[in-house]
Design a protein around this motif. Structure first.
Motif, mmCIF file in Angstrom:
data_model
loop_
_atom_site.group_PDB
_atom_site.id
_atom_site.type_symbol
_atom_site.label_atom_id
_atom_site.label_comp_id
_atom_site.label_asym_id
_atom_site.label_seq_id
_atom_site.Cartn_x
_atom_site.Cartn_y
_atom_site.Cartn_z
ATOM 1 N N ASP A 82 0.827 -1.141 0.057
ATOM 2 C CA ASP A 82 0.105 0.078 -0.049
ATOM 3 C C ASP A 82 0.991 1.491 -0.124
ATOM 4 O OD1 ASP A 82 -2.229 -1.596 -0.071
ATOM 5 O OD2 ASP A 82 -2.367 -1.562 2.452
ATOM 6 N N ASP A 83 1.983 1.039 0.445
ATOM 7 C CA ASP A 83 3.052 2.500 0.610
ATOM 8 C C ASP A 83 3.865 2.396 -0.628
ATOM 9 O OD1 ASP A 83 4.364 0.125 1.416
ATOM 10 O OD2 ASP A 83 5.315 1.399 3.349
ATOM 11 N N PHE A 84 3.787 1.600 -1.602
ATOM 12 C CA PHE A 84 4.586 1.589 -2.699
ATOM 13 C C PHE A 84 4.953 2.851 -3.319
ATOM 14 C CE2 PHE A 84 5.394 1.358 -7.315
ATOM 15 C CZ PHE A 84 6.442 0.551 -7.332
ATOM 16 N N ASN A 85 5.900 3.175 -3.440
ATOM 17 C CA ASN A 85 6.399 4.345 -4.336
ATOM 18 C C ASN A 85 7.378 4.156 -5.500
ATOM 19 O OD1 ASN A 85 5.624 6.482 -2.329
ATOM 20 N ND2 ASN A 85 7.037 5.839 -0.994
ATOM 21 N N MET A 86 7.215 4.945 -6.630
ATOM 22 C CA MET A 86 8.219 4.940 -7.792
ATOM 23 C C MET A 86 8.659 6.256 -8.205
ATOM 24 S SD MET A 86 7.196 2.885 -11.404
ATOM 25 C CE MET A 86 6.622 4.515 -12.392
ATOM 26 N N TYR A 87 9.786 6.262 -8.474
ATOM 27 C CA TYR A 87 10.493 7.802 -8.696
ATOM 28 C C TYR A 87 10.920 7.877 -9.800
ATOM 29 C CZ TYR A 87 9.878 8.106 -3.592
ATOM 30 O OH TYR A 87 9.449 8.020 -2.443
ATOM 31 N N TYR A 126 15.471 7.667 -15.800
ATOM 32 C CA TYR A 126 15.517 6.549 -14.650
ATOM 33 C C TYR A 126 14.050 6.274 -13.962
ATOM 34 C CZ TYR A 126 20.508 6.535 -15.846
ATOM 35 O OH TYR A 126 21.634 6.368 -16.278
ATOM 36 N N VAL A 127 13.786 5.118 -13.976
ATOM 37 C CA VAL A 127 12.721 4.759 -13.133
ATOM 38 C C VAL A 127 12.977 3.801 -12.217
ATOM 39 C CG1 VAL A 127 10.288 3.973 -12.970
ATOM 40 C CG2 VAL A 127 10.796 5.658 -14.611
ATOM 41 N N ALA A 128 12.708 4.185 -10.756
ATOM 42 C CA ALA A 128 13.132 3.178 -9.650
ATOM 43 C C ALA A 128 12.041 3.173 -8.562
ATOM 44 C CB ALA A 128 14.537 3.463 -9.149
ATOM 45 N N TYR A 129 12.143 2.408 -7.564
ATOM 46 C CA TYR A 129 11.284 2.261 -6.457
ATOM 47 C C TYR A 129 12.051 2.596 -5.223
ATOM 48 C CZ TYR A 129 9.674 -1.009 -9.990
ATOM 49 O OH TYR A 129 9.225 -1.441 -11.241
ATOM 50 N N SER A 130 12.919 3.243 -5.490
ATOM 51 C CA SER A 130 13.763 3.845 -4.004
ATOM 52 C C SER A 130 14.369 5.129 -4.517
ATOM 53 C CB SER A 130 14.688 2.967 -3.533
ATOM 54 O OG SER A 130 15.541 3.632 -2.785
ATOM 55 N N SER A 184 17.636 -0.538 -13.691
ATOM 56 C CA SER A 184 17.691 -0.838 -15.167
ATOM 57 C C SER A 184 16.648 -0.377 -15.904
ATOM 58 C CB SER A 184 17.740 -2.345 -15.163
ATOM 59 O OG SER A 184 16.434 -2.828 -14.550
ATOM 60 N N ILE A 185 15.415 0.102 -15.129
ATOM 61 C CA ILE A 185 14.155 0.838 -16.032
ATOM 62 C C ILE A 185 14.736 2.039 -16.600
ATOM 63 C CG2 ILE A 185 11.721 1.134 -15.722
ATOM 64 C CD1 ILE A 185 11.763 -0.488 -13.563
ATOM 65 N N SER A 186 15.523 2.236 -17.496
ATOM 66 C CA SER A 186 15.964 3.432 -17.885
ATOM 67 C C SER A 186 15.788 3.345 -19.664
ATOM 68 C CB SER A 186 17.481 3.510 -17.637
ATOM 69 O OG SER A 186 18.286 2.564 -17.965
ATOM 70 N N ALA A 187 16.064 4.858 -20.209
ATOM 71 C CA ALA A 187 15.990 5.069 -21.507
ATOM 72 C C ALA A 187 16.760 6.107 -21.837
ATOM 73 C CB ALA A 187 14.767 5.094 -22.021
ATOM 74 N N SER A 188 17.219 6.389 -22.861
ATOM 75 C CA SER A 188 18.206 7.500 -23.152
ATOM 76 C C SER A 188 17.505 8.388 -24.353
ATOM 77 C CB SER A 188 19.584 7.261 -23.657
ATOM 78 O OG SER A 188 20.421 6.610 -22.536
ATOM 79 N N GLY A 189 17.736 9.585 -24.382
ATOM 80 C CA GLY A 189 17.267 10.430 -25.640
ATOM 81 C C GLY A 189 18.067 10.382 -26.692
ATOM 82 N N VAL A 190 17.923 11.194 -27.584
ATOM 83 C CA VAL A 190 18.801 11.241 -28.823
ATOM 84 C C VAL A 190 19.282 12.759 -28.642
ATOM 85 C CG1 VAL A 190 19.010 11.534 -31.443
ATOM 86 C CG2 VAL A 190 17.537 9.719 -30.339
#
Length: 635
Positions: free
Chosen positions: A304-309, A426-430, A438-444
């Motif tokens: 219930d207290d899950f966060n994503m940044y 970047y997206v992470a849970y902390s 590893s949930i990441s992506a780069s722009g051009v």
């Protein structure tokens, strides 16, 4: 009986360098083709006296407990969770973080039982109980008539190794020269309420599961004492007893490609950075979407207290005139302003999600992390399409010295030199672990490059003091008069002082300077009023010197170059003396009486004798070499 406990956590979004591991949890979400890490720790409890009794009784510590994990799915029957090509990386934190690599197939992962025996990973040999004890206590052997041990010839026959590296074994009936073992806890060794030492061995196992058509995997991990409802024990040479039973012995990963990101970076005009246009402006966006078919699965597992940044990693790259690029630091002293906003899937800005941030960098950075300070998951989950766009407008503002330090100089005809900007999301849970997610992506990287023209913050003042000076009404520079008719010699000495002011330079620029180079050039005014550089200074001047110069090129040719030492001072004073030719010797060379300009240029040189950016400055004095009849004309 040896009391023990076990802790296991999962850590997502890291590589196997466990110095990055900051956040331990019981549940982690991760993508396929991304590392997920299990941290596990065995802790053993005995007092120093109890260890002594064991060793003096002849019990051996030169062995290791089994190192087995059980990796299963949602239930104990779902055990084939690792594919054969799953990559395994084991870090032995007890052995200088030595690293071992394998695949699940090579490590003989048992798909029926879910058992992974770490000793099957190539090259890995777990530390012995003796090695673990020596990390936390001093183990010594002293000769004693009532001792029970003698020195062993080798490790194979021994039962204990002491802190000095010697081995001992139980003494035979007729053997003499016996020893007694003493164990003393180190001052920083942790203890429990029973005054028992707590000694531990620690490992990190990173698992990377490739995507092979699966949409979701759940992996729960247990240590080797897991055996259903049977008593839990460790398999080794000493009977064990599990104590401190908590829920810290099981962790789980939920592995799926839950989220996608689409990142864009826009660099705004103008490209040329000047004292008035002293900033760059870029816009970064990251469209984050959850797989709608997996949304219920994700919400079912999360707490219930899950966060994503979310965070942007803003970076720079410097290009030269040949288009060769290299990573560039963002310099200290840069003023950074960021305006964040969040848009829903209809590209409507959410009014309650706007945040601004301003700071001045106290040190140079390889990159700049722009983290949205609040959790973004509620915005994603509440959106009808499960999608939001995080937008960050960043402005970096520089002083004049900062412009020179940050941006390369572009010369005429050059279209490549400059600073390019880019970003990754970047997206992470902390928050603590976001840069390693590893949930990441780069722009051009945008094509626009930021550059400057020649600029300087150093100032050179060159003038003649205490002379007969006529100030020109349209110039601030001194003019000196030489009249061959009034001269008793055919030369005139002139002393001019140069003050090279470096006080406006940044500290890093000053620190890079090792020498000052002064260059003198001579110009003659022609009939059109233009000054043209002379080809041979020695025809016009018989000498030119600079006090305290460490080297001089002499008067040959079109310029005279001097160097002096530089020790970081804010001002450098140079006294120049030159002797002007005039009269008959001057005329016999076919030279012209005219105005002459003595130009002095100062630059700071680094260790490689290259010019330090922003340190070039020039000034000049003008003298008149003439032959004028100053007497009265009689009628």
């Amino acid at each position: 009986m040896l009391d023990f406990s076990f802790q296991s956590y999962v850590i997502s979004g890291t590589d196997y360098n466990h110095s990055h591991y900051t956040d331990k949890t019981k549940l982690a979400f991760e993508s396929f083709d991304a590392p997920v890490t299990t941290y596990f720790k065995y802790s053993y409890y005995k007092s120093a006296n109890e260890w002594e009794k064991m060793l003096n009784n002849g019990d051996s510590l030169l062995w290791s407990f089994d190192k087995k994990l059980y990796l299963i799915g949602d239930s104990a029957t779902d055990s084939g969770v690792l594919t054969d090509d799953t990559k395994l990386t084991l870090v032995d934190a007890n052995n200088n973080d030595k690293t071992y690599h394998s695949t699940a197939s090579d490590a003989k992962f048992n798909k029926t039982t879910g058992e992974l025996d770490l000793t099957n990973i190539s090259g890995f040999k777990p530390v012995t109980m003796n090695d673990v004890l020596l990390r936390y206590a001093s183990v010594t052997a002293k000769e004693s008539s009532d001792g029970t041990l003698v020195e062993a010839d080798d490790e194979a026959t021994a039962t204990v190794k002491t802190s000095d590296g010697k081995y001992y074994r139980p003494a035979g009936e007729a053997e003499t020269g016996t020893y007694k073992i003493t164990v003393s806890a180190n001052s920083d060794t942790p203890k429990n309420d029973n005054d028992e030492m707590i000694i531990s061995e620690n490992y990190y196992l990173t698992i990377n599961i490739p995507e092979t058509g699966s949409t979701k995997k759940v992996i729960k991990n247990f240590v080797n004492y897991y055996s259903g409802n049977k008593p839990r024990k460790l398999n080794g040479n000493i009977p064990t007893n599990l104590v401190q039973v908590t829920n810290n012995d099981t962790g789980a990963y939920v592995i799926a490609n839950f989220f996608t990101q689409l990142v864009s970076v826009t660099a705004h005009d103008p490209e040329e950075i000047t004292a008035s246009n002293n900033f760059i402006h870029a816009t970064m966006t990251s469209k984050i979407s959850i797989d709608r078919s997996l949304r219920d699965t994700f919400n079912g597992y999360k707490s219930d207290d899950f966060n994503m940044y979310q965070a942007f990693k803003f970076s720079m790259k410097s290009f030269d005139e040949k288009d060769a690029g290299a990573n560039a630091k963002i310099i200290a002293g840069t003023s950074v302003n960021v305006d964040y906003s969040i848009l829903n899937s209809s590209d409507t800005e959410l009014s309650n999600a706007k945040i601004s941030k301003t700071e001045t960098l106290s040190e140079a950075k390889d990159s700049y992390m722009l983290m949205y300070p609040d959790s973004v998951y509620d915005y994603i989950n509440s959106d009808t399409n499960g999608s939001i766009t995080v937008k960050a407008d960043i402005s970096l503002t520089y002083g004049t010295a900062g412009i020179i330090d940050q941006f390369p100089e572009r010369k005429d005809g050059d279209t490549k030199t400059g600073i390019g900007v880019n970003a990754a999301s970047y997206v992470a849970y902390s928050q603590n672990n976001i840069e390693n997610s590893s949930i990441s992506a780069s722009g051009v990287m945008p094509a626009r490059r930021y550059y400057r023209k020649a600029m300087t913050v150093a100032q050179l003042n060159y003038n003649v003091a205490e002379s007969t000076v006529l100030e020109s009404k349209d110039s601030p520079f001194s003019q000196l008069g030489i009249n061959a008719k009034d001269m008793t010699t055919e030369e005139m000495a002139i002393t001019a002082n140069a003050i090279y002011d470096l006080s406006a330079l940044s500290r890093s620029t000053k620190d890079s300077g090792k020498k000052i180079q002064y260059t003198m050039r001579l110009y003659v005014k022609d009939n059109s009023g233009d000054y043209k550089q002379t080809n041979d200074i020695s025809k016009y001047l018989s000498s030119f010197t600079l006090e305290n110069a460490t080297s001089s090129s002499g008067l040959n040719g079109k310029e005279c170059v001097f160097t002096t030492d530089y020790n970081g001072e804010e001002q450098n004073t140079a006294v120049t003396k030159f002797t002007v030719k005039t009269g008959k010797a001057f005329e016999e060379q076919g030279l012209t009486y005219a105005n002459y300009r003595v130009e002095l240029t100062a630059v700071l040189l680094n260790d490689n004798n290259l010019v330090v950016n922003g340190t070039t400055s020039s000034d000049y004095v003008v003298y008149t070499n003439a032959k004028i009849e100053t007497g009265f004309i009689n009628s």
